[in-house]
Design a protein around this motif. Structure first.
Motif, PDB file in Angstrom:
ATOM      1  N   LEU A  95       0.864  -1.183   0.000  1.00 30.82           N
ATOM      2  CA  LEU A  95       0.000   0.000   0.000  1.00 30.82           C
ATOM      3  C   LEU A  95       0.901   1.234   0.000  1.00 30.82           C
ATOM      4  O   LEU A  95       1.657   1.452   0.947  1.00 30.82           O
ATOM      5  CB  LEU A  95      -0.891  -0.016   1.244  1.00 30.82           C
ATOM      6  CG  LEU A  95      -1.931   1.088   1.388  1.00 30.82           C
ATOM      7  CD1 LEU A  95      -2.938   1.050   0.247  1.00 30.82           C
ATOM      8  CD2 LEU A  95      -2.641   0.967   2.735  1.00 30.82           C
ATOM      9  N   VAL A  96       0.842   2.025  -1.069  1.00 30.95           N
ATOM     10  CA  VAL A  96       1.754   3.155  -1.218  1.00 30.95           C
ATOM     11  C   VAL A  96       0.973   4.430  -1.523  1.00 30.95           C
ATOM     12  O   VAL A  96      -0.091   4.387  -2.147  1.00 30.95           O
ATOM     13  CB  VAL A  96       2.792   2.900  -2.333  1.00 30.95           C
ATOM     14  CG1 VAL A  96       3.652   1.689  -1.996  1.00 30.95           C
ATOM     15  CG2 VAL A  96       2.113   2.695  -3.680  1.00 30.95           C
ATOM     16  N   PRO A  97       1.480   5.599  -1.090  1.00 28.78           N
ATOM     17  CA  PRO A  97       0.823   6.865  -1.423  1.00 28.78           C
ATOM     18  C   PRO A  97       0.720   7.049  -2.936  1.00 28.78           C
ATOM     19  O   PRO A  97       1.628   6.681  -3.678  1.00 28.78           O
ATOM     20  CB  PRO A  97       1.755   7.918  -0.801  1.00 28.78           C
ATOM     21  CG  PRO A  97       2.469   7.199   0.283  1.00 28.78           C
ATOM     22  CD  PRO A  97       2.652   5.796  -0.218  1.00 28.78           C
ATOM     23  N   GLU A  98      -0.380   7.595  -3.381  1.00 26.95           N
ATOM     24  CA  GLU A  98      -0.676   7.872  -4.786  1.00 26.95           C
ATOM     25  C   GLU A  98      -0.910   6.604  -5.603  1.00 26.95           C
ATOM     26  O   GLU A  98      -1.839   6.527  -6.382  1.00 26.95           O
ATOM     27  CB  GLU A  98       0.408   8.741  -5.434  1.00 26.95           C
ATOM     28  CG  GLU A  98       0.503  10.126  -4.835  1.00 26.95           C
ATOM     29  CD  GLU A  98       1.455  11.025  -5.598  1.00 26.95           C
ATOM     30  OE1 GLU A  98       2.284  10.520  -6.383  1.00 26.95           O
ATOM     31  OE2 GLU A  98       1.371  12.255  -5.387  1.00 26.95           O
ATOM     32  N   GLY A  99      -0.073   5.581  -5.410  1.00 26.17           N
ATOM     33  CA  GLY A  99      -0.219   4.369  -6.219  1.00 26.17           C
ATOM     34  C   GLY A  99      -1.301   3.425  -5.734  1.00 26.17           C
ATOM     35  O   GLY A  99      -1.812   2.614  -6.500  1.00 26.17           O
ATOM     36  N   GLY A 100      -1.648   3.498  -4.437  1.00 30.49           N
ATOM     37  CA  GLY A 100      -2.641   2.587  -3.887  1.00 30.49           C
ATOM     38  C   GLY A 100      -2.054   1.222  -3.598  1.00 30.49           C
ATOM     39  O   GLY A 100      -0.909   1.099  -3.138  1.00 30.49           O
ATOM     40  N   LEU A 101      -2.811   0.176  -3.884  1.00 33.80           N
ATOM     41  CA  LEU A 101      -2.373  -1.193  -3.639  1.00 33.80           C
ATOM     42  C   LEU A 101      -1.732  -1.735  -4.912  1.00 33.80           C
ATOM     43  O   LEU A 101      -2.403  -1.913  -5.938  1.00 33.80           O
ATOM     44  CB  LEU A 101      -3.562  -2.054  -3.234  1.00 33.80           C
ATOM     45  CG  LEU A 101      -3.268  -3.360  -2.487  1.00 33.80           C
ATOM     46  CD1 LEU A 101      -2.506  -3.087  -1.198  1.00 33.80           C
ATOM     47  CD2 LEU A 101      -4.552  -4.097  -2.180  1.00 33.80           C
ATOM     48  N   VAL A 102      -0.423  -1.980  -4.858  1.00 32.38           N
ATOM     49  CA  VAL A 102       0.343  -2.381  -6.043  1.00 32.38           C
ATOM     50  C   VAL A 102       1.172  -3.617  -5.722  1.00 32.38           C
ATOM     51  O   VAL A 102       1.406  -3.950  -4.558  1.00 32.38           O
ATOM     52  CB  VAL A 102       1.276  -1.244  -6.514  1.00 32.38           C
ATOM     53  CG1 VAL A 102       0.455  -0.004  -6.891  1.00 32.38           C
ATOM     54  CG2 VAL A 102       2.291  -0.885  -5.429  1.00 32.38           C
ATOM     55  N   GLN A 103       1.622  -4.303  -6.755  1.00 32.56           N
ATOM     56  CA  GLN A 103       2.479  -5.460  -6.552  1.00 32.56           C
ATOM     57  C   GLN A 103       3.765  -5.044  -5.863  1.00 32.56           C
ATOM     58  O   GLN A 103       4.380  -4.031  -6.220  1.00 32.56           O
ATOM     59  CB  GLN A 103       2.793  -6.136  -7.887  1.00 32.56           C
ATOM     60  CG  GLN A 103       1.623  -6.959  -8.433  1.00 32.56           C
ATOM     61  CD  GLN A 103       2.049  -7.847  -9.591  1.00 32.56           C
ATOM     62  OE1 GLN A 103       2.793  -7.421 -10.463  1.00 32.56           O
ATOM     63  NE2 GLN A 103       1.567  -9.081  -9.593  1.00 32.56           N
ATOM     64  N   ALA A 104       4.167  -5.812  -4.856  1.00 29.64           N
ATOM     65  CA  ALA A 104       5.359  -5.476  -4.088  1.00 29.64           C
ATOM     66  C   ALA A 104       6.615  -5.809  -4.879  1.00 29.64           C
ATOM     67  O   ALA A 104       6.622  -6.706  -5.728  1.00 29.64           O
ATOM     68  CB  ALA A 104       5.355  -6.238  -2.770  1.00 29.64           C
TER      69      ALA A 104
END
Length: 251
Positions: A172-181
Motif C-alpha cells: 500500500l503506497v501513497p498515490e499508487g494505492g495497492l500495487v504489486q510489491a
C-alpha cells in the motif's frame, strides 16, 4: 455547517485544548453527529468552574453548545463515565489518535461511524490489555483512512482493478494505492489473502471490532505501510506524538 440553534446531549470527546484567555479555553471536539468542531469554554480555567474536572481528553462526554460562528460556545458538558483515563503508552497512543483526527478531519464534517470506531479504540486503550494496543491503532488507522476516502479498495490492484492473487505480495503506497510489491520486500507488504481479509473486516457493520483481530495478525508488515500513507496525507515526515514517543523511549 455551522448553526445558530442549540445542540444538546451530543456524544463527544475533547481532542485538544488551548488557552483563550486567563479564564477560558478553546476546545477541539469530536462529536458524533456534527464531526470535529471548535468550542469556547468560558470560565473553564476558574477553580469553581463545573467544566474544569470534565473537559479531559479520551473521556466520553455529552455536550451542549450553540452559536453560528466558526467557534461556537460550550453551554454544558457531562462526563458519561464507564472507563478510566489511559496511562503510559496507552495515553500517548490516545494523543496520537487525536492528532490524526485534528490533521485529517475537516471541521463540521460528520462521521458517525468513525466516531463509534474512535470510542471503541479509546475503550481498548483504557483497558489493561497491553497486547491489544498496537492492533487497536492499526485497526483505527484503517477505519479512519477508509472513512475519509483515502484508502483504496483492498481486494483489487489499484492501477488495473484486477483481483488480488492470494499468495502474491502487495504494498500500500501513497498515490499508487495497492500495487504489486517489489521482489523480496516482505517487510512492508502483505499477501493478497491478507489484504482481502482486511477488506472483509472493513465492510463489516462494526468495522473497528472486525478489523482488530485481522490487524493483529499482520501488525509488523502493516505498520510501516500505514505510517507512510498517513504521513503523506498529513504532509509531515513525523507526527508530533510519534516523535514524543521516540524521545521518551530514548531516555
Amino acid at each position: 455547517m455551522a448553526t445558530n440553534r442549540r445542540i444538546s446531549d451530543e456524544p463527544a470527546f475533547v481532542l485538544h485544548r488551548y488557552d483563550w484567555s486567563e479564564s477560558s479555553l478553546i476546545l477541539e471536539v469530536f462529536t458524533r453527529r456534527h464531526g470535529r468542531i471548535a468550542l469556547v469554554a468560558k470560565g473553564a480555567k476558574r477553580p469553581s468552574s463545573s467544566f474544569r474536572p470534565v473537559l479531559l481528553p479520551l473521556q466520553p462526554l455529552r455536550v451542549s453548545f450553540g452559536g453560528d460562528a466558526e467557534i461556537r460556545t460550550l453551554k454544558g458538558a457531562e462526563w458519561v463515565g464507564g472507563q478510566v483515563m489511559p496511562t503510559g503508552d496507552a495515553l500517548l497512543s490516545g494523543y496520537y489518535l487525536n492528532e490524526l483526527l485534528i490533521r485529517l478531519l475537516a471541521r463540521d464534517d460528520p462521521h458517525p461511524g468513525l466516531f463509534d470506531a474512535y470510542a471503541s479504540a479509546v475503550q481498548v486503550l483504557a483497558s489493561e490489555h497491553g497486547e491489544a494496543l498496537q492492533p487497536a491503532l492499526r485497526a483505527f488507522e484503517l477505519v479512519l483512512l477508509r472513512e475519509i476516502g483515502l484508502l483504496p479498495v483492498l481486494n483489487l490492484q489499484t492501477p488495473t482493478l484486477a483481483p488480488l492473487q492470494a499468495q502474491a505480495r502487495y504494498s500500500l503506497v501513497p498515490e499508487g494505492g495497492l500495487v504489486q510489491a517489489a521482489p523480496g520486500d516482505d517487510r512492508a507488504s502483505l499477501d493478497g489473502e491478507q489484504w482481502q481479509l482486511l477488506q472483509l473486516a472493513l465492510d463489516d457493520p462494526a468495522p473497528f471490532s472486525a478489523t482488530l483481530p485481522e490487524a493483529a495478525m499482520v501488525m509488523a508488515q502493516l505498520k510501516p505501510q500505514l505510517r507512510t500513507l498517513l504521513h503523506y496525507h498529513c504532509g509531515v515526515t513525523t507526527l508530533r506524538t510519534r516523535q514524543m514517543m521516540k524521545d521518551l523511549q530514548a531516555l
